[in-house]
Scaffold this active site. Structure first.
Site, PDB file in Angstrom:
ATOM      1  N   GLY A  12       0.779  -1.242   0.000  1.00 50.06           N
ATOM      2  CA  GLY A  12       0.000   0.000   0.000  1.00 50.06           C
ATOM      3  C   GLY A  12       0.805   1.283   0.000  1.00 50.06           C
ATOM      4  O   GLY A  12       0.277   2.345   0.345  1.00 50.06           O
ATOM      5  N   SER A  13       2.068   1.230  -0.432  1.00 49.64           N
ATOM      6  CA  SER A  13       2.856   2.474  -0.381  1.00 49.64           C
ATOM      7  C   SER A  13       2.377   3.490  -1.416  1.00 49.64           C
ATOM      8  O   SER A  13       2.446   4.694  -1.173  1.00 49.64           O
ATOM      9  CB  SER A  13       4.354   2.181  -0.541  1.00 49.64           C
ATOM     10  OG  SER A  13       4.660   1.795  -1.853  1.00 49.64           O
ATOM     11  N   ASN A  14       1.874   3.035  -2.554  1.00 50.63           N
ATOM     12  CA  ASN A  14       1.335   3.991  -3.535  1.00 50.63           C
ATOM     13  C   ASN A  14       0.056   4.640  -3.018  1.00 50.63           C
ATOM     14  O   ASN A  14      -0.163   5.836  -3.206  1.00 50.63           O
ATOM     15  CB  ASN A  14       1.095   3.314  -4.887  1.00 50.63           C
ATOM     16  CG  ASN A  14       2.371   3.242  -5.710  1.00 50.63           C
ATOM     17  OD1 ASN A  14       2.832   4.256  -6.220  1.00 50.63           O
ATOM     18  ND2 ASN A  14       2.961   2.046  -5.790  1.00 50.63           N
ATOM     19  N   MET A  89      -3.506  -7.256  -7.227  1.00 54.78           N
ATOM     20  CA  MET A  89      -2.861  -8.344  -7.957  1.00 54.78           C
ATOM     21  C   MET A  89      -3.834  -9.249  -8.714  1.00 54.78           C
ATOM     22  O   MET A  89      -3.636 -10.453  -8.788  1.00 54.78           O
ATOM     23  CB  MET A  89      -2.009  -9.187  -6.976  1.00 54.78           C
ATOM     24  CG  MET A  89      -0.976  -8.383  -6.227  1.00 54.78           C
ATOM     25  SD  MET A  89       0.135  -7.454  -7.313  1.00 54.78           S
ATOM     26  CE  MET A  89       1.191  -8.783  -7.890  1.00 54.78           C
ATOM     27  N   HIS A 108       2.245   0.722 -12.916  1.00 51.73           N
ATOM     28  CA  HIS A 108       3.025  -0.479 -13.202  1.00 51.73           C
ATOM     29  C   HIS A 108       4.511  -0.116 -13.171  1.00 51.73           C
ATOM     30  O   HIS A 108       4.905   0.904 -13.734  1.00 51.73           O
ATOM     31  CB  HIS A 108       2.632  -1.036 -14.581  1.00 51.73           C
ATOM     32  CG  HIS A 108       3.360  -2.292 -14.909  1.00 51.73           C
ATOM     33  ND1 HIS A 108       3.026  -3.508 -14.349  1.00 51.73           N
ATOM     34  CD2 HIS A 108       4.435  -2.520 -15.695  1.00 51.73           C
ATOM     35  CE1 HIS A 108       3.858  -4.432 -14.794  1.00 51.73           C
ATOM     36  NE2 HIS A 108       4.718  -3.869 -15.607  1.00 51.73           N
TER      37      HIS A 108
END
Ligand code: GRF
Length: 200
Positions: A12-14, A89, A108
């Site tokens: 979840g870093s984005n 995913m 991506h």
């Protein structure tokens, strides 16, 4: 404020980078809900800690069409306008895509169309390219395929490892995902065949 629905499966870093940009007033949006298909995703826990609405929607053993219907219904319950895939995913079915036309984004970790699919950073490293990067794109029914909104290049150094390269790509991901979204939310744009073009 545009209502975003974040869909993720892992770290979840984005998602957190986007949440930070919103918090700092740099993105005219709000996160309406964060949904994970994996109940134990760290990104889901991080969303809960931030006091955001979260939904755990386990995908294990659920047929894709049925799962995607539940996912779309959950997003609509939260009045989501834009769907932000952030390390989700799974491939989305055509039925789901139709529910949010031109309103689903993904990031991506390669310069598409090179190195679609899993482990793009390793694929690029192993192939021996000298430049790779990341891509924000609209989502269609094919894997890592929709119209490109924004890309950033990252040089591969001779001394690189896949891990070091991935970390530098990730920094660019965090920067361009919000930037792409800001552009789409604040400027006129259109999709001309596959080309995302700014202006009327
Ligand atoms: C990122 O590398 C993103 O490009 C890919 O999945 C990864 C998710 O990382 N689609 P995070 O969960 O946002 O940290």
């Amino acid at each position: 404020m545009t209502r975003l629905g974040v869909v993720l499966s892992g770290r979840g870093s984005n998602f957190l980078a986007i949440a930070d940009q919103i918090r700092q007033g740099n993105l005219p949006a709000e996160i309406a809900v964060v949904i994970s298909n994996r109940p134990d995703a760290p990104g889901l826990a991080a969303a809960r800690e931030r006091g955001l609405a979260t939904v755990s929607l386990p995908s294990k053993g659920v047929d894709r069409e049925e799962y995607d219907q539940r996912l779309a219904a959950t997003l609509k319950e939260h009045q989501v306008e834009w769907v932000i895939l952030a390390g989700y995913m799974r491939i989305l079915s055509a039925g789901f895509i139709r529910e949010f036309p031109q309103r689903i984004l993904n990031i991506h970790p390669s310069l598409l169309p090179a190195f679609a699919g899993l482990d793009a950073q390793h694929q690029a490293f192993d192939y021996g390219v000298k430049i790779t990067g990341c891509t924000v794109h609209f989502v269609d029914e094919q894997l890592d395929n929709g119209p490109i909104v924004l890309q950033a290049a990252v040089a591969v150094e001779d001394s690189d490892t896949p891990e070091a390269l991935s970390a530098r790509i990730l920094r660019e991901e965090h920067r361009i995902y919000s930037e792409a979204l800001r552009t789409l939310l604040t400027k006129p744009w259109r999709i001309d065949n596959r080309r995302v073009v700014l202006g009327q």
